[in-house]
Scaffold this active site. Sequence first.
Site, PDB file in Angstrom:
ATOM      1  N   LYS A 128       0.941  -1.233  -0.019  1.00 37.62           N
ATOM      2  CA  LYS A 128      -0.044   0.086   0.000  1.00 37.62           C
ATOM      3  C   LYS A 128       0.997   1.162   0.084  1.00 37.62           C
ATOM      4  CE  LYS A 128      -4.577   1.064   0.207  1.00 37.62           C
ATOM      5  NZ  LYS A 128      -5.624   0.356  -0.194  1.00 37.62           N
ATOM      6  N   ASP A 168      -6.862   4.239  -4.630  1.00 36.54           N
ATOM      7  CA  ASP A 168      -7.686   4.200  -3.125  1.00 36.54           C
ATOM      8  C   ASP A 168      -8.233   5.432  -3.049  1.00 36.54           C
ATOM      9  OD1 ASP A 168      -7.758   2.283  -0.780  1.00 36.54           O
ATOM     10  OD2 ASP A 168      -7.486   4.014   0.145  1.00 36.54           O
TER      11      ASP A 168
HETATM   12  P1  NDP Z   1     -12.666   7.880  -2.978  1.00 33.11           P
HETATM   13  O1  NDP Z   1     -11.752   8.870  -2.804  1.00 33.11           O
HETATM   14  O2  NDP Z   1     -13.399   7.755  -4.402  1.00 33.11           O
HETATM   15  O3  NDP Z   1     -13.974   8.397  -1.961  1.00 33.11           O
HETATM   16  C1  NDP Z   1     -13.918   8.240  -0.649  1.00 33.11           C
HETATM   17  C2  NDP Z   1     -15.352   9.024   0.027  1.00 33.11           C
HETATM   18  O4  NDP Z   1     -15.070   8.732   1.359  1.00 33.11           O
HETATM   19  C3  NDP Z   1     -15.568  10.221  -0.331  1.00 33.11           C
HETATM   20  O5  NDP Z   1     -17.061  10.294  -0.405  1.00 33.11           O
HETATM   21  C4  NDP Z   1     -15.173  10.998   0.918  1.00 33.11           C
HETATM   22  O6  NDP Z   1     -15.359  12.086   1.164  1.00 33.11           O
HETATM   23  C5  NDP Z   1     -15.249  10.043   1.986  1.00 33.11           C
HETATM   24  N1  NDP Z   1     -14.254  10.223   2.936  1.00 33.11           N
HETATM   25  C6  NDP Z   1     -12.727   9.998   2.736  1.00 33.11           C
HETATM   26  N2  NDP Z   1     -12.414  10.217   3.772  1.00 33.11           N
HETATM   27  C7  NDP Z   1     -13.151  10.572   4.784  1.00 33.11           C
HETATM   28  C8  NDP Z   1     -13.132  11.024   6.166  1.00 33.11           C
HETATM   29  N3  NDP Z   1     -12.147  11.236   6.924  1.00 33.11           N
HETATM   30  N4  NDP Z   1     -14.401  11.142   6.869  1.00 33.11           N
HETATM   31  C9  NDP Z   1     -15.494  11.164   6.038  1.00 33.11           C
HETATM   32  N5  NDP Z   1     -15.723  10.966   4.919  1.00 33.11           N
HETATM   33  C10 NDP Z   1     -14.515  10.546   4.158  1.00 33.11           C
HETATM   34  O7  NDP Z   1     -12.306   6.711  -2.242  1.00 33.11           O
HETATM   35  P2  NDP Z   1     -12.819   5.006  -2.618  1.00 33.11           P
HETATM   36  O8  NDP Z   1     -14.079   5.126  -2.746  1.00 33.11           O
HETATM   37  O9  NDP Z   1     -11.906   4.518  -3.514  1.00 33.11           O
HETATM   38  O10 NDP Z   1     -12.442   4.314  -1.262  1.00 33.11           O
HETATM   39  C11 NDP Z   1     -13.141   4.456   0.084  1.00 33.11           C
HETATM   40  C12 NDP Z   1     -12.914   3.376   0.838  1.00 33.11           C
HETATM   41  O11 NDP Z   1     -12.929   2.006   0.175  1.00 33.11           O
HETATM   42  C13 NDP Z   1     -11.641   3.279   1.512  1.00 33.11           C
HETATM   43  O12 NDP Z   1     -11.652   2.966   2.728  1.00 33.11           O
HETATM   44  C14 NDP Z   1     -10.700   2.609   0.929  1.00 33.11           C
HETATM   45  O13 NDP Z   1      -9.481   2.167   1.338  1.00 33.11           O
HETATM   46  C15 NDP Z   1     -11.651   1.446   0.326  1.00 33.11           C
HETATM   47  N6  NDP Z   1     -11.327   0.577  -0.926  1.00 33.11           N
HETATM   48  C16 NDP Z   1     -11.295   1.063  -2.093  1.00 33.11           C
HETATM   49  C17 NDP Z   1     -11.142   0.225  -3.083  1.00 33.11           C
HETATM   50  C18 NDP Z   1     -10.891   0.775  -4.502  1.00 33.11           C
HETATM   51  O14 NDP Z   1     -10.951   0.073  -5.431  1.00 33.11           O
HETATM   52  N7  NDP Z   1     -11.160   2.137  -4.711  1.00 33.11           N
HETATM   53  C19 NDP Z   1     -10.651  -1.070  -2.916  1.00 33.11           C
HETATM   54  C20 NDP Z   1     -11.108  -1.759  -1.701  1.00 33.11           C
HETATM   55  C21 NDP Z   1     -11.172  -0.721  -0.377  1.00 33.11           C
HETATM   56  P3  NDP Z   1     -14.827  13.662   0.507  1.00 33.11           P
HETATM   57  O15 NDP Z   1     -15.065  13.725  -0.887  1.00 33.11           O
HETATM   58  O16 NDP Z   1     -15.707  14.534   1.322  1.00 33.11           O
HETATM   59  O17 NDP Z   1     -13.390  13.371   0.988  1.00 33.11           O
HETATM   60  O1  2IT Z   2      -7.921  -1.611  -0.626  1.00 35.68           O
HETATM   61  C1  2IT Z   2      -7.854  -1.929  -1.720  1.00 35.68           C
HETATM   62  O2  2IT Z   2      -8.082  -3.216  -2.031  1.00 35.68           O
HETATM   63  C2  2IT Z   2      -7.642  -1.206  -3.022  1.00 35.68           C
HETATM   64  N1  2IT Z   2      -7.614  -0.253  -2.907  1.00 35.68           N
HETATM   65  C3  2IT Z   2      -7.468  -1.759  -4.421  1.00 35.68           C
HETATM   66  C4  2IT Z   2      -6.355  -2.375  -4.499  1.00 35.68           C
HETATM   67  C5  2IT Z   2      -5.864  -2.649  -5.870  1.00 35.68           C
HETATM   68  O3  2IT Z   2      -4.638  -3.283  -6.098  1.00 35.68           O
HETATM   69  O4  2IT Z   2      -6.746  -2.564  -6.807  1.00 35.68           O
END
Ligand code: NDP
Ligand code: 2IT
Length: 448
Positions: A128, A168
């Site tokens: 990561k 992420d």
């Molecule tokens: P994005 O950046 O696309 O979206 C993040 C969302 O969460 C936004 O709505 C953001 O609001 C909100 N957010 C972020 N930080 C905070 C905070 N401190 N408090 C409240 N709201 C918050 O990220 P993802 O959707 O990709 O990721 C979301 C979660 O999913 C994370 O935990 C990530 O690790 C996990 N994840 C992501 C994967 C992926 O493929 N993208 C895979 C597996 C897990 P704002 O815009 O106001 O910051």
């Molecule tokens: O937390 C996660 O699994 C991710 N942000 C996606 C990682 C990836 O390599 O697609």
Amino acid sequence: MYDDLSVAHFMEGLIKRNSGETEFHQAVYEFVADAIPFIIEHPHYRKAGIIQRMTEPDRTIIFRVVWEDDEGHIRVNRGYRVQFNNSIGPYKGGLRFHPSVNLSILKFLGFEQTFKNSLTGLPMGAGKGGSDFNPKGKSDREVMRFCQSFMTELAFHIGEHTDIPAGDIGVGAREISFLFGQYKRLSREFTGVLTGKSLEFGGSLIRTEATGYGNAYFMEEMLKLHGTSISGKTCTVSGSGNVALYCAEKITHLGGKVLTLSDSSGFIYDPEGIDAEKLAYVIDLKTVQRGRISEYAKKYNCEYHAGKRPWDIPCDLAFPCATQNELEKSDAEQLVVNGCQAVSEGANMPSSAEAIEVFHKAKLLYAPGKASNAGGVAVSGLEMTQNSIRMSWGEVELEERLREIIKGIHRKCAKHGSDGNGYVNYVKGANIAGFVKVADAMLAYGVA
Ligand code: NDP
Ligand code: 2IT
């Protein structure tokens, strides 16, 4: 150090060695609470010091990222890549750009990625990375200059057989494109060194949707085991980023009603349900206009709760999809009081340790992110395969593969987490099933 292998004693040592890294402590505790009793029953893991080795990253790279903003000011950020474990495949995991990023957060994410990637059944190790850079409010050119500078150092440490980063929080298609373009210039090679790429240059269909879709599919599997389904259920979703939006989309495909979405400023509550048309508006609002979720409330004339999270809204099912520790003990208690039946995590570690305890005590179905959000990295693995064989698979085939991988993860969790009385502890199931494959590979390599 192996005489007293109680959870308390292990954690005391870990906290001493990694002082102040509270998120990392939390993620390790959530794992060793199940893994230590398991290795006490399987002493060959204990003798080989597997847990001690697994909780120490292979290496941690920290570097300076210097870039110039639109006013000509010199800006300095910190870049990281935590290469956690490559026992079952090259390091694989996302990059996070958010002002809160620090070593503790990236170590917790890299650690959990080890078990998540193992559960997918694909040959992927865990890593990561990211930066405390805040893409919010920056121009596209500023983001480009930052990404180019970040990659100029990161390029030394990654490669299609070494370490394959992805997105992420704060890293989506725009950032991956800038990062990939810079890697290509520096290496003078076109290789699949990042996943989450756009379709024109080696990306995979369904990758954008995969994490959210996979999370809804995981919920569907949990409910199926208990003779029910998402259809007709009310659902609260937090976040409005990549994971939340496609989780909401799949919930609606499966017949559920999505009541809420949020961002870091607050949440919207739409009792009519966020249907396909409204969701298309939010996807544009968030990915093109980069606006705030409060604008949804103005457009569709519904409630907006500034500074709040959606867990007080009565629902059948809850999907935390924003960030770590966004669902605390009192939120979990409220969900239980309101009759919520199941929680499936799209985010990584969104529920605090105390909240998980509440869920388990109430025998609510609870899926930890390391199992339920594995769909994203799974389709990343499929993107790597497509790049290696220089082919692109179709949407139907990829979604079918995603669905099968999620079913497989659910089966593994149910096998290792069942209490024999019909209740599945998915945390235990994910921890043990994820652990065994990595641990057996480490044993096979000898002492290293
Ligand atoms: P994005 O950046 O696309 O979206 C993040 C969302 O969460 C936004 O709505 C953001 O609001 C909100 N957010 C972020 N930080 C905070 C905070 N401190 N408090 C409240 N709201 C918050 O990220 P993802 O959707 O990709 O990721 C979301 C979660 O999913 C994370 O935990 C990530 O690790 C996990 N994840 C992501 C994967 C992926 O493929 N993208 C895979 C597996 C897990 P704002 O815009 O106001 O910051
Ligand atoms: O937390 C996660 O699994 C991710 N942000 C996606 C990682 C990836 O390599 O697609």
